[in-house]
Design a protein around this motif. Structure first.
Motif, PDB file in Angstrom:
ATOM      1  N   ASP A  47       0.835  -1.182   0.000  1.00 38.18           N
ATOM      2  CA  ASP A  47       0.000   0.000   0.000  1.00 38.18           C
ATOM      3  C   ASP A  47       0.881   1.247   0.000  1.00 38.18           C
ATOM      4  O   ASP A  47       2.027   1.220   0.456  1.00 38.18           O
ATOM      5  CB  ASP A  47      -0.915   0.015   1.226  1.00 38.18           C
ATOM      6  CG  ASP A  47      -1.967  -1.088   1.188  1.00 38.18           C
ATOM      7  OD1 ASP A  47      -2.315  -1.529   0.068  1.00 38.18           O
ATOM      8  OD2 ASP A  47      -2.414  -1.509   2.272  1.00 38.18           O
ATOM      9  N   THR A  87      -0.105  11.665  -1.272  1.00 34.46           N
ATOM     10  CA  THR A  87      -1.072  10.580  -1.434  1.00 34.46           C
ATOM     11  C   THR A  87      -0.700   9.713  -2.627  1.00 34.46           C
ATOM     12  O   THR A  87       0.092  10.115  -3.493  1.00 34.46           O
ATOM     13  CB  THR A  87      -2.490  11.125  -1.645  1.00 34.46           C
ATOM     14  OG1 THR A  87      -2.556  11.795  -2.911  1.00 34.46           O
ATOM     15  CG2 THR A  87      -2.891  12.100  -0.532  1.00 34.46           C
ATOM     16  N   ASP A  91      -2.645   8.726  -5.233  1.00 30.37           N
ATOM     17  CA  ASP A  91      -3.084   9.267  -6.519  1.00 30.37           C
ATOM     18  C   ASP A  91      -2.190  10.420  -6.966  1.00 30.37           C
ATOM     19  O   ASP A  91      -1.868  10.553  -8.156  1.00 30.37           O
ATOM     20  CB  ASP A  91      -4.536   9.746  -6.427  1.00 30.37           C
ATOM     21  CG  ASP A  91      -5.536   8.601  -6.388  1.00 30.37           C
ATOM     22  OD1 ASP A  91      -5.156   7.460  -6.726  1.00 30.37           O
ATOM     23  OD2 ASP A  91      -6.694   8.849  -6.012  1.00 30.37           O
ATOM     24  N   SER A 100      -4.421   7.087 -11.748  1.00 35.47           N
ATOM     25  CA  SER A 100      -4.727   6.929 -10.325  1.00 35.47           C
ATOM     26  C   SER A 100      -3.903   5.773  -9.777  1.00 35.47           C
ATOM     27  O   SER A 100      -3.322   4.982 -10.537  1.00 35.47           O
ATOM     28  CB  SER A 100      -6.216   6.644 -10.115  1.00 35.47           C
ATOM     29  OG  SER A 100      -6.544   5.346 -10.617  1.00 35.47           O
ATOM     30  N   TRP A 101      -3.865   5.658  -8.449  1.00 36.91           N
ATOM     31  CA  TRP A 101      -3.152   4.551  -7.835  1.00 36.91           C
ATOM     32  C   TRP A 101      -3.833   3.227  -8.161  1.00 36.91           C
ATOM     33  O   TRP A 101      -3.166   2.207  -8.343  1.00 36.91           O
ATOM     34  CB  TRP A 101      -3.051   4.738  -6.328  1.00 36.91           C
ATOM     35  CG  TRP A 101      -2.239   3.653  -5.668  1.00 36.91           C
ATOM     36  CD1 TRP A 101      -2.679   2.698  -4.811  1.00 36.91           C
ATOM     37  CD2 TRP A 101      -0.838   3.412  -5.839  1.00 36.91           C
ATOM     38  NE1 TRP A 101      -1.643   1.868  -4.433  1.00 36.91           N
ATOM     39  CE2 TRP A 101      -0.502   2.287  -5.044  1.00 36.91           C
ATOM     40  CE3 TRP A 101       0.160   4.029  -6.589  1.00 36.91           C
ATOM     41  CZ2 TRP A 101       0.796   1.773  -4.983  1.00 36.91           C
ATOM     42  CZ3 TRP A 101       1.456   3.522  -6.527  1.00 36.91           C
ATOM     43  CH2 TRP A 101       1.757   2.405  -5.732  1.00 36.91           C
ATOM     44  N   GLN A 102      -5.151   3.251  -8.276  1.00 40.20           N
ATOM     45  CA  GLN A 102      -5.839   2.019  -8.654  1.00 40.20           C
ATOM     46  C   GLN A 102      -5.448   1.598 -10.061  1.00 40.20           C
ATOM     47  O   GLN A 102      -5.260   0.403 -10.335  1.00 40.20           O
ATOM     48  CB  GLN A 102      -7.353   2.190  -8.550  1.00 40.20           C
ATOM     49  CG  GLN A 102      -8.130   0.890  -8.757  1.00 40.20           C
ATOM     50  CD  GLN A 102      -7.742  -0.193  -7.761  1.00 40.20           C
ATOM     51  OE1 GLN A 102      -7.738   0.037  -6.546  1.00 40.20           O
ATOM     52  NE2 GLN A 102      -7.397  -1.379  -8.266  1.00 40.20           N
ATOM     53  N   ASP A 103      -5.294   2.572 -10.972  1.00 40.67           N
ATOM     54  CA  ASP A 103      -4.809   2.246 -12.312  1.00 40.67           C
ATOM     55  C   ASP A 103      -3.440   1.585 -12.240  1.00 40.67           C
ATOM     56  O   ASP A 103      -3.170   0.595 -12.944  1.00 40.67           O
ATOM     57  CB  ASP A 103      -4.690   3.517 -13.167  1.00 40.67           C
ATOM     58  CG  ASP A 103      -6.014   4.047 -13.644  1.00 40.67           C
ATOM     59  OD1 ASP A 103      -7.035   3.339 -13.505  1.00 40.67           O
ATOM     60  OD2 ASP A 103      -6.040   5.193 -14.146  1.00 40.67           O
ATOM     61  N   ARG A 119      -2.119   0.010  -9.667  1.00 38.44           N
ATOM     62  CA  ARG A 119      -2.239  -1.323  -9.045  1.00 38.44           C
ATOM     63  C   ARG A 119      -2.762  -2.343 -10.055  1.00 38.44           C
ATOM     64  O   ARG A 119      -2.271  -3.480 -10.114  1.00 38.44           O
ATOM     65  CB  ARG A 119      -3.142  -1.250  -7.812  1.00 38.44           C
ATOM     66  CG  ARG A 119      -3.240  -2.555  -7.042  1.00 38.44           C
ATOM     67  CD  ARG A 119      -4.002  -2.394  -5.742  1.00 38.44           C
ATOM     68  NE  ARG A 119      -3.221  -1.696  -4.740  1.00 38.44           N
ATOM     69  CZ  ARG A 119      -2.264  -2.246  -4.009  1.00 38.44           C
ATOM     70  NH1 ARG A 119      -1.948  -3.527  -4.210  1.00 38.44           N
ATOM     71  NH2 ARG A 119      -1.630  -1.564  -3.102  1.00 38.44           N
ATOM     72  N   ASP A 120      -3.756  -1.969 -10.839  1.00 39.43           N
ATOM     73  CA  ASP A 120      -4.293  -2.875 -11.864  1.00 39.43           C
ATOM     74  C   ASP A 120      -3.209  -3.222 -12.883  1.00 39.43           C
ATOM     75  O   ASP A 120      -3.095  -4.383 -13.325  1.00 39.43           O
ATOM     76  CB  ASP A 120      -5.484  -2.238 -12.567  1.00 39.43           C
ATOM     77  CG  ASP A 120      -6.698  -2.092 -11.667  1.00 39.43           C
ATOM     78  OD1 ASP A 120      -6.737  -2.746 -10.603  1.00 39.43           O
ATOM     79  OD2 ASP A 120      -7.594  -1.294 -12.022  1.00 39.43           O
ATOM     80  N   TYR A 121      -2.424  -2.223 -13.271  1.00 38.69           N
ATOM     81  CA  TYR A 121      -1.330  -2.427 -14.223  1.00 38.69           C
ATOM     82  C   TYR A 121      -0.296  -3.388 -13.645  1.00 38.69           C
ATOM     83  O   TYR A 121       0.156  -4.328 -14.322  1.00 38.69           O
ATOM     84  CB  TYR A 121      -0.711  -1.070 -14.538  1.00 38.69           C
ATOM     85  CG  TYR A 121       0.469  -1.091 -15.481  1.00 38.69           C
ATOM     86  CD1 TYR A 121       0.310  -1.348 -16.836  1.00 38.69           C
ATOM     87  CD2 TYR A 121       1.750  -0.808 -15.005  1.00 38.69           C
ATOM     88  CE1 TYR A 121       1.396  -1.330 -17.706  1.00 38.69           C
ATOM     89  CE2 TYR A 121       2.837  -0.791 -15.870  1.00 38.69           C
ATOM     90  CZ  TYR A 121       2.664  -1.055 -17.209  1.00 38.69           C
ATOM     91  OH  TYR A 121       3.734  -1.040 -18.063  1.00 38.69           O
ATOM     92  N   ASN A 156      -0.766  -5.643 -11.276  1.00 35.60           N
ATOM     93  CA  ASN A 156      -1.339  -6.982 -11.154  1.00 35.60           C
ATOM     94  C   ASN A 156      -1.394  -7.696 -12.499  1.00 35.60           C
ATOM     95  O   ASN A 156      -1.188  -8.916 -12.579  1.00 35.60           O
ATOM     96  CB  ASN A 156      -2.734  -6.901 -10.538  1.00 35.60           C
ATOM     97  CG  ASN A 156      -2.706  -6.514  -9.066  1.00 35.60           C
ATOM     98  OD1 ASN A 156      -1.687  -6.703  -8.392  1.00 35.60           O
ATOM     99  ND2 ASN A 156      -3.794  -5.963  -8.558  1.00 35.60           N
TER     100      ASN A 156
END
Length: 406
Positions: A35, A173, A175, A231-234, A236-238, A240
């Motif tokens: 994280d 942060t 993002d 974004s951070w979710q982008d 993380r998805d990348y 993964n």
């Protein structure tokens, strides 16, 4: 950088990584992306990869393990760690707030490491690439992560005996880290140019101001953060998705020029040759910090042009021509002299900076813009008849001299 206890600032398994993270970094376990640690915007940290040299021949000398053992006996605010081969060592500052703090701590690092090296019969130097070492003569440092790198990358692991400076900037942060990475990436070639000091490679004059800059591109995950990550979710998805293919195992598998460093709460600028003097490192880090603070003051704004081709061209010109090269502004498409861009940046940033030492940092950077910068200075020694050994000796003496810039 994150407000972690000092023991949490250590690197590797002692760097605040849990067992799963440490195994992932070593390539021994499931892929793991930690994280993003909340951090204070605009704090900074500096990492320097240093050459270990023979005091007589000034060739690379595999004495880093001995120097590290001497440094283990010192109580200090900064960290020392091994690097991938035994003629390299890395030092990393504590969390810094200003040019004055950076210059003071880097001078303490310089003097302490110099004394430790002297105790074991070695010398220390900055510089991005040793002028005449041979990659096939280097030894992998006896650490499982580095053995895993050798198994994975073959001869590239020893070829990676090059020496860089990394600057960490607190992003606040997760993002915002992704957004600041995108902005700082655009200007990363300016730092290639300013730090360039490796005109020789494997005993030959390379034709580049920074020969080091060409080595990283051989690794499969080199380059820059994809433009479509917002974004951070982008991210993380990348991560993964690549981990699912077995391409990456940890954040260390991204050899990007600017990357997020989630466990520290930072973004990391990774393009610089290790400067020939520590004060240069302090000034360049502060320039990067002030740019990030300026970008952060424009919330929600993203670069309009993320062209890899344009970035690659700017980076090539910076590595080849140094501070005498040109840079194409991705936002305006205008080509300008790198020195002009940097001076314009510094003048603008000085108006908004709250760092009392930033004016001094600007003066140091102005020195780096003169007469071809560090690479130009080294080239003049070669033109005057100096040999490769002499070049390595001069670079070492510059690093070990606590005086003012050249």
């Amino acid at each position: 950088m994150s407000e972690l206890p000092k023991q949490q600032e250590k690197k590797g398994a002692a760097a605040g990584l849990d067992d799963a993270q440490a195994r992932a970094v070593a390539g021994q376990g499931p892929a793991h992306l930690p994280d993003f640690t909340p951090s204070t915007l605009g704090t900074m940290g500096i990492e320097l990869e240093l050459m270990v040299l023979d005091r007589l021949t000034f060739d690379l000398f595999p004495a880093a393990p001995d120097i590290l053992r001497v440094l283990d006996q010192h109580d200090k605010p900064w960290v020392h760690t091994p690097e991938i081969t035994t003629s390299m060592l890395e030092v990393a500052t504590s969390i810094l707030q200003s040019f004055g703090e950076a210059a003071e701590q880097l001078e303490h690092i310089r003097s302490t490491v110099q004394r430790a090296a002297f105790e074991v019969g070695a010398a220390i130097s900055g510089g991005g690439a040793h002028p005449f070492q041979r990659w096939n003569q280097q030894r992998i440092y006896p650490k499982e992560r580095y053995f895993e790198s050798e198994r994975k990358y073959g001869y590239l692991a020893k070829l990676f005996t090059v020496f860089g400076m990394h600057v960490h900037i607190g992003a606040g942060t997760a993002d915002e880290a992704v957004r600041l990475c995108a902005w700082l990436t655009q200007r990363a070639p300016l730092f290639v140019a300013l730090s360039a000091n490796s005109p020789c490679w494997q005993g030959e004059v390379s034709g580049f101001c920074s020969s080091r800059s060409n080595v990283v591109g051989a690794f499969p995950m080199s380059g820059i953060q994809p433009h479509d990550l917002r974004s951070w979710q982008d991210f993380r998805d990348y991560f993964n998705r690549l981990a699912g293919f077995g391409i990456v195992n940890s954040i260390k598998d991204f050899y990007w020029d600017v990357r997020p460093k989630p466990e520290y709460g930072t973004i990391e600028l990774r393009v610089l040759d290790t400067p020939l003097k520590p004060v240069y490192a302090a000034a360049l880090a502060c320039y990067a910090r002030e740019l990030c603070l300026e970008f952060a003051a424009q919330p929600g704004k993203w670069p309009s042009n993320g062209s890899r081709e344009l970035y690659t061209w700017n980076r090539f010109n910076a590595a080849h021509d140094g501070v005498e090269g040109n840079w194409i502004d991705p936002e305006t498409a205008l080509s300008m002299p790198i020195a002009q861009v940097i001076r314009t940046d510094l003048a603008r940033l000085a108006q908004r900076s709250t760092d009392p030492g930033f004016a001094q940092a600007c003066k140091v950077i102005e020195d780096l813009l003169q007469e071809g910068g560090q690479a130009g200075w080294l080239r003049r020694h070669l033109t005057a008849g100096g040999g490769m050994n002499d070049l390595a000796r001069i670079a070492s003496e510059l690093f070990e001299d606590a005086g003012q810039p050249v």
